[in-house]
Design a protein around this motif. Structure first.
Motif, PDB file in Angstrom:
ATOM      1  N   PHE A  17       0.813  -1.218   0.000  1.00 48.00           N
ATOM      2  CA  PHE A  17       0.000   0.000   0.000  1.00 48.00           C
ATOM      3  C   PHE A  17       0.851   1.274   0.000  1.00 48.00           C
ATOM      4  O   PHE A  17       0.498   2.260  -0.630  1.00 48.00           O
ATOM      5  N   LEU A  18       1.965   1.262   0.710  1.00 40.20           N
ATOM      6  CA  LEU A  18       2.784   2.467   0.804  1.00 40.20           C
ATOM      7  C   LEU A  18       3.778   2.620  -0.336  1.00 40.20           C
ATOM      8  O   LEU A  18       4.247   3.720  -0.607  1.00 40.20           O
ATOM      9  N   GLY A  19       4.123   1.538  -0.995  1.00 35.26           N
ATOM     10  CA  GLY A  19       5.121   1.581  -2.061  1.00 35.26           C
ATOM     11  C   GLY A  19       4.788   2.530  -3.190  1.00 35.26           C
ATOM     12  O   GLY A  19       5.603   3.403  -3.519  1.00 35.26           O
ATOM     13  N   PRO A  20       3.626   2.418  -3.818  1.00 37.78           N
ATOM     14  CA  PRO A  20       3.312   3.337  -4.927  1.00 37.78           C
ATOM     15  C   PRO A  20       3.254   4.805  -4.495  1.00 37.78           C
ATOM     16  O   PRO A  20       3.754   5.681  -5.209  1.00 37.78           O
ATOM     17  N   ALA A  21       2.670   5.061  -3.339  1.00 39.09           N
ATOM     18  CA  ALA A  21       2.593   6.445  -2.865  1.00 39.09           C
ATOM     19  C   ALA A  21       3.982   7.003  -2.594  1.00 39.09           C
ATOM     20  O   ALA A  21       4.275   8.161  -2.912  1.00 39.09           O
ATOM     21  N   CYS A  23       6.761   6.083  -4.045  1.00 45.78           N
ATOM     22  CA  CYS A  23       7.399   6.314  -5.350  1.00 45.78           C
ATOM     23  C   CYS A  23       6.908   7.614  -5.985  1.00 45.78           C
ATOM     24  O   CYS A  23       7.708   8.382  -6.541  1.00 45.78           O
ATOM     25  N   VAL A  24       5.633   7.891  -5.899  1.00 43.60           N
ATOM     26  CA  VAL A  24       5.085   9.127  -6.471  1.00 43.60           C
ATOM     27  C   VAL A  24       5.645  10.343  -5.750  1.00 43.60           C
ATOM     28  O   VAL A  24       6.068  11.314  -6.386  1.00 43.60           O
ATOM     29  N   VAL A  25       5.665  10.297  -4.425  1.00 44.83           N
ATOM     30  CA  VAL A  25       6.183  11.437  -3.659  1.00 44.83           C
ATOM     31  C   VAL A  25       7.663  11.641  -3.959  1.00 44.83           C
ATOM     32  O   VAL A  25       8.112  12.781  -4.157  1.00 44.83           O
ATOM     33  N   MET A  26       8.427  10.577  -3.996  1.00 42.79           N
ATOM     34  CA  MET A  26       9.854  10.699  -4.301  1.00 42.79           C
ATOM     35  C   MET A  26      10.062  11.274  -5.699  1.00 42.79           C
ATOM     36  O   MET A  26      10.932  12.121  -5.901  1.00 42.79           O
ATOM     37  N   LEU A  27       9.272  10.829  -6.657  1.00 47.79           N
ATOM     38  CA  LEU A  27       9.380  11.350  -8.014  1.00 47.79           C
ATOM     39  C   LEU A  27       9.043  12.835  -8.049  1.00 47.79           C
ATOM     40  O   LEU A  27       9.737  13.629  -8.683  1.00 47.79           O
ATOM     41  N   LEU A  28       7.983  13.227  -7.345  1.00 47.77           N
ATOM     42  CA  LEU A  28       7.568  14.624  -7.342  1.00 47.77           C
ATOM     43  C   LEU A  28       8.515  15.516  -6.551  1.00 47.77           C
ATOM     44  O   LEU A  28       8.518  16.732  -6.740  1.00 47.77           O
ATOM     45  N   LEU A  29       9.323  14.934  -5.671  1.00 47.04           N
ATOM     46  CA  LEU A  29      10.320  15.716  -4.951  1.00 47.04           C
ATOM     47  C   LEU A  29      11.661  15.739  -5.672  1.00 47.04           C
ATOM     48  O   LEU A  29      12.303  16.779  -5.782  1.00 47.04           O
ATOM     49  N   ILE A  30      12.077  14.596  -6.149  1.00 47.19           N
ATOM     50  CA  ILE A  30      13.416  14.487  -6.728  1.00 47.19           C
ATOM     51  C   ILE A  30      13.483  15.084  -8.131  1.00 47.19           C
ATOM     52  O   ILE A  30      14.472  15.731  -8.485  1.00 47.19           O
ATOM     53  N   ALA A  31      12.461  14.920  -8.935  1.00 43.14           N
ATOM     54  CA  ALA A  31      12.488  15.436 -10.312  1.00 43.14           C
ATOM     55  C   ALA A  31      12.683  16.955 -10.354  1.00 43.14           C
ATOM     56  O   ALA A  31      13.595  17.437 -11.043  1.00 43.14           O
ATOM     57  N   PRO A  32      11.897  17.758  -9.634  1.00 44.52           N
ATOM     58  CA  PRO A  32      12.126  19.211  -9.696  1.00 44.52           C
ATOM     59  C   PRO A  32      13.466  19.630  -9.091  1.00 44.52           C
ATOM     60  O   PRO A  32      14.113  20.542  -9.596  1.00 44.52           O
ATOM     61  N   LEU A  33      13.888  18.950  -8.032  1.00 46.26           N
ATOM     62  CA  LEU A  33      15.165  19.318  -7.422  1.00 46.26           C
ATOM     63  C   LEU A  33      16.341  18.988  -8.326  1.00 46.26           C
ATOM     64  O   LEU A  33      17.308  19.756  -8.401  1.00 46.26           O
ATOM     65  N   SER A  34      16.280  17.882  -9.027  1.00 51.13           N
ATOM     66  CA  SER A  34      17.366  17.553  -9.948  1.00 51.13           C
ATOM     67  C   SER A  34      17.362  18.499 -11.146  1.00 51.13           C
ATOM     68  O   SER A  34      18.423  18.884 -11.646  1.00 51.13           O
ATOM     69  N   LEU A  35      16.191  18.909 -11.608  1.00 54.59           N
ATOM     70  CA  LEU A  35      16.105  19.887 -12.689  1.00 54.59           C
ATOM     71  C   LEU A  35      16.676  21.232 -12.241  1.00 54.59           C
ATOM     72  O   LEU A  35      17.409  21.892 -12.987  1.00 54.59           O
ATOM     73  N   LEU A  36      16.365  21.634 -11.016  1.00 55.48           N
ATOM     74  CA  LEU A  36      16.909  22.874 -10.467  1.00 55.48           C
ATOM     75  C   LEU A  36      18.427  22.798 -10.333  1.00 55.48           C
ATOM     76  O   LEU A  36      19.138  23.765 -10.638  1.00 55.48           O
TER      77      LEU A  36
END
Length: 160
Positions: A17-21, A23-36
């Motif tokens: 139950f927690l795995g997909p959520a 992954c989504v949160v990590m993607l939404l945090l890491i993607a903008p920070l790596s772009l920045l």
């Protein structure tokens, strides 16, 4: 006699139950920070603003110019002051509320939590009234600054 249930089943269910959520949160945090982080290595040009390149010039300018040092110092000092004030006022209040058995405990909790539900528009209008010219904060700043009305030092106003 049935064997005792193992803890592996609830742990597996929680992971499912927690795995997909997660992954989504990590993607939404890491993607903008790596772009920045990538954009911070680009070259700055006043006319084109950003030229794609891999240069540490922005970081060198940040760590060598005194303007950025002063901005960072002021930011850290304000953050420490606000943290200290929140701890100074918040901890005793939270301790008293946690230990209270008064019938007014719910009312006090409501009084503390209720401002969080105020809409952003109402909050913005309140801040505009508070910081308006000849408003509450302007009058308080006039008391702190020099008697001739000059306001060269922004630090007292910033700390208010």
């Amino acid at each position: 006699m049935k064997p005792a249930p193992t803890r592996a089943v609830p742990t597996l269910a929680a992971a499912v139950f927690l795995g997909p959520a997660t992954c989504v949160v990590m993607l939404l945090l890491i993607a903008p920070l790596s772009l920045l982080a990538r954009y911070s290595l680009n070259q700055y040009d006043p006319t084109e603003l950003m030229i794609e390149a891999l240069t540490p010039a922005n970081y060198l300018r940040f760590f060598t110019e005194t303007f950025y040092y002063q901005v960072m110092r002021t930011t850290i000092l304000v953050a420490l002051l606000v943290t200290a004030l929140c701890l100074l006022f918040g901890l005793p209040l939270a301790y008293r509320l946690a230990r209270s058995t008064s019938r007014w405990k719910s009312a006090w909790m409501l009084a503390i939590i209720l401002p969080l539900f105020i809409g952003s528009t109402v909050r913005t209008v309140g801040w505009m009234i508070l910081f308006a010219q000849r408003g509450v904060m302007d009058s308080a700043a006039a008391l702190v600054h020099s008697p001739d009305g000059r306001r060269d030092n922004p630090r007292p106003g910033l700390l208010m």
